[in-house]
Design a protein around this motif. Structure first.
Motif, PDB file in Angstrom:
ATOM      1  N   GLN A 198       0.909  -1.311  -0.108  1.00  0.00           N
ATOM      2  CA  GLN A 198       0.074  -0.108   0.024  1.00  0.00           C
ATOM      3  C   GLN A 198       0.765   1.173  -0.007  1.00  0.00           C
ATOM      4  O   GLN A 198       1.931   1.246   0.313  1.00  0.00           O
ATOM      5  CB  GLN A 198      -1.131   0.025   1.290  1.00  0.00           C
ATOM      6  N   ALA A 199       0.631   2.242  -0.609  1.00  0.00           N
ATOM      7  CA  ALA A 199       0.967   3.479  -0.540  1.00  0.00           C
ATOM      8  C   ALA A 199       0.098   4.502   0.570  1.00  0.00           C
ATOM      9  O   ALA A 199      -1.072   4.268   0.649  1.00  0.00           O
ATOM     10  CB  ALA A 199       0.961   4.203  -1.947  1.00  0.00           C
ATOM     11  N   ASN A 200       0.599   5.198   1.296  1.00  0.00           N
ATOM     12  CA  ASN A 200       0.082   5.980   2.356  1.00  0.00           C
ATOM     13  C   ASN A 200       0.221   7.353   2.147  1.00  0.00           C
ATOM     14  O   ASN A 200       1.055   7.999   1.364  1.00  0.00           O
ATOM     15  CB  ASN A 200       0.826   5.482   3.705  1.00  0.00           C
ATOM     16  N   THR A 201      -0.661   8.229   2.772  1.00  0.00           N
ATOM     17  CA  THR A 201      -0.556   9.441   2.999  1.00  0.00           C
ATOM     18  C   THR A 201      -0.641  10.056   4.505  1.00  0.00           C
ATOM     19  O   THR A 201      -0.699   9.265   5.326  1.00  0.00           O
ATOM     20  CB  THR A 201      -1.890  10.201   2.392  1.00  0.00           C
ATOM     21  N   ALA A 202      -0.722  11.265   4.551  1.00  0.00           N
ATOM     22  CA  ALA A 202      -0.795  11.855   5.927  1.00  0.00           C
ATOM     23  C   ALA A 202      -2.185  11.576   6.713  1.00  0.00           C
ATOM     24  O   ALA A 202      -2.304  11.897   7.974  1.00  0.00           O
ATOM     25  CB  ALA A 202      -0.535  13.142   6.028  1.00  0.00           C
ATOM     26  N   ASP A 203      -3.274  11.190   5.953  1.00  0.00           N
ATOM     27  CA  ASP A 203      -4.559  10.971   6.563  1.00  0.00           C
ATOM     28  C   ASP A 203      -4.688   9.635   7.030  1.00  0.00           C
ATOM     29  O   ASP A 203      -4.835   8.479   6.176  1.00  0.00           O
ATOM     30  CB  ASP A 203      -5.469  11.237   5.384  1.00  0.00           C
ATOM     31  N   THR A 204      -4.515   9.552   8.449  1.00  0.00           N
ATOM     32  CA  THR A 204      -4.255   8.072   9.077  1.00  0.00           C
ATOM     33  C   THR A 204      -5.700   7.346   8.812  1.00  0.00           C
ATOM     34  O   THR A 204      -5.779   6.162   8.820  1.00  0.00           O
ATOM     35  CB  THR A 204      -3.812   8.351  10.431  1.00  0.00           C
ATOM     36  N   ASP A 205      -6.831   8.068   8.878  1.00  0.00           N
ATOM     37  CA  ASP A 205      -7.841   7.384   8.690  1.00  0.00           C
ATOM     38  C   ASP A 205      -8.325   7.001   7.324  1.00  0.00           C
ATOM     39  O   ASP A 205      -8.698   5.748   7.372  1.00  0.00           O
ATOM     40  CB  ASP A 205      -9.190   8.429   9.247  1.00  0.00           C
ATOM     41  N   ALA A 206      -7.998   7.778   6.504  1.00  0.00           N
ATOM     42  CA  ALA A 206      -7.795   7.159   5.150  1.00  0.00           C
ATOM     43  C   ALA A 206      -7.159   5.882   4.579  1.00  0.00           C
ATOM     44  O   ALA A 206      -7.296   5.006   4.086  1.00  0.00           O
ATOM     45  CB  ALA A 206      -7.617   8.192   4.046  1.00  0.00           C
ATOM     46  N   GLY A 222       5.679   3.852  -3.025  1.00  0.00           N
ATOM     47  CA  GLY A 222       5.418   5.134  -3.097  1.00  0.00           C
ATOM     48  C   GLY A 222       6.316   6.330  -2.692  1.00  0.00           C
ATOM     49  O   GLY A 222       7.073   5.830  -1.674  1.00  0.00           O
ATOM     50  N   HIS A 223       6.392   7.378  -2.995  1.00  0.00           N
ATOM     51  CA  HIS A 223       7.396   8.400  -2.693  1.00  0.00           C
ATOM     52  C   HIS A 223       6.816   9.279  -1.597  1.00  0.00           C
ATOM     53  O   HIS A 223       5.596   9.624  -1.328  1.00  0.00           O
ATOM     54  CB  HIS A 223       7.689   9.601  -3.485  1.00  0.00           C
ATOM     55  N   GLU A 224       7.471   9.358  -0.296  1.00  0.00           N
ATOM     56  CA  GLU A 224       7.086  10.009   0.992  1.00  0.00           C
ATOM     57  C   GLU A 224       8.166  11.185   1.180  1.00  0.00           C
ATOM     58  O   GLU A 224       9.348  11.018   1.449  1.00  0.00           O
ATOM     59  CB  GLU A 224       6.862   9.073   2.164  1.00  0.00           C
TER      60      GLU A 224
END
Length: 298
Positions: free
Chosen positions: A16-24, A224-226
């Motif tokens: 998985q790729a992640n974002t800063a939105d922990t709930d998402a 993904g890039h972080e």
């Protein structure tokens, strides 16, 4: 399922790729867990710290706000999901054990929604882009497999995967499957040849753990890039999640840069057959390994 059992376990791997939105991020994980379960997975493995970005690129006290107790909100949600889907889930959380005391912890949710056990990451890196010693206290639970309805799981986390001692101790304690939730990537500024060497080494050392111990390995990484919050190059997570059998053979390899959910059949009974003809445990010379307890032989 006991040690040396002969069943086939369907294992779901979620890259998985992640974002800063922990709930998402958690909602995405839950959706893919459902996909894996619908495809027959009895065990689903998530990547390291799957609720958020890999925050250890910098030392920032505000990141401790992301930590949570175990049991806590994430284990409640994932436990309910495990019960609903009748599966076992391996999750990876930023554990707040007490004020000022935190761990990088993998937790196993059983089919009935209960916590089957947890593992606190033992080897903690401290390198540019991976400043984990600032956040995590080394684990104190040792290398103890977790008994579940799908087998005895030897859970280890990321940096642990480079240490043969960790894999060996899990295998010696009866682990039927080695599982590595992971967050590892490249510095985008590295040359391609160096990137290739790093990824190949990462894959090879874990396949070696499968071979040396005669047990399958499941390694699940993010993609993904972080970005680096301080303006550095950031990290390109290289994915490449994989499942290897007890002779190191690939049963599944994910892409470098795409999100993937895959269900892989793992025949735990093959370990019995492989260990009969490759009896590494039998031939170990423990009477001459005492120096392994030293930091270095001067």
């Amino acid at each position: 399922m006991s040690a040396n059992s002969s069943g086939v376990v369907k294992v779901g791997v979620i890259q998985q790729a992640n974002t800063a939105d922990t709930d998402a991020n958690l909602a995405k994980s839950i959706a893919q867990i459902r996909v894996a379960a619908a495809r027959g997975a009895a065990l689903v493995v998530l990547q390291e710290l799957h609720r958020g970005l890999y925050f250890c690129q910098q030392e920032d006290v505000d990141q401790f706000d992301l930590a949570e107790p175990i049991p806590g909100p994430s284990t409640q949600v994932l436990g309910q999901l495990a019960k609903e889907l009748n599966i076992v889930i391996v999750a990876s959380l930023f554990e707040k054990r007490a004020t000022g005391l935190h761990h990088n912890t993998a937790v196993v949710l059983e089919r009935d929604g209960s916590i089957a056990g947890k593992y606190r990451k033992m080897h903690i890196p401290d390198d540019p882009g991976f400043y984990e010693k600032f956040y995590f206290t080394p684990g104190d639970l040792g290398f103890q497999p977790i008994e579940t309805s799908v087998g005895k799981l030897g859970i280890l986390v990321c940096w642990d995967q480079w240490f043969p001692e960790a894999a060996r101790l899990m295998a010696m304690a009866g682990a039927e499957l080695l599982i590595y939730p992971t967050a590892i990537g490249w510095n985008p500024q590295d040359e391609q040849a160096e990137k290739d060497r790093q990824r190949d080494a990462w894959t090879t050392v874990q396949r070696a753990h499968a071979i040396a111990n005669g047990v399958p390995v499941v390694s699940v990484n993010r993609v993904g890039h972080e970005a680096d919050p301080a303006g550095g190059a950031g990290l390109d997570f290289w994915g490449s999640s994989f499942v290897a059998g007890p002779q190191g053979e690939f049963l599944y390899r994910a892409s470098i840069d795409q999100e993937e959910t895959q269900v892989v059949d793992i025949d735990l009974g093959r370990s019995e057959d492989v260990r009969r003809i490759w009896p590494y445990l039998r031939d170990r010379r423990i009477d001459h390994y005492g120096d392994l307890l030293k930091i270095y032989r001067d």
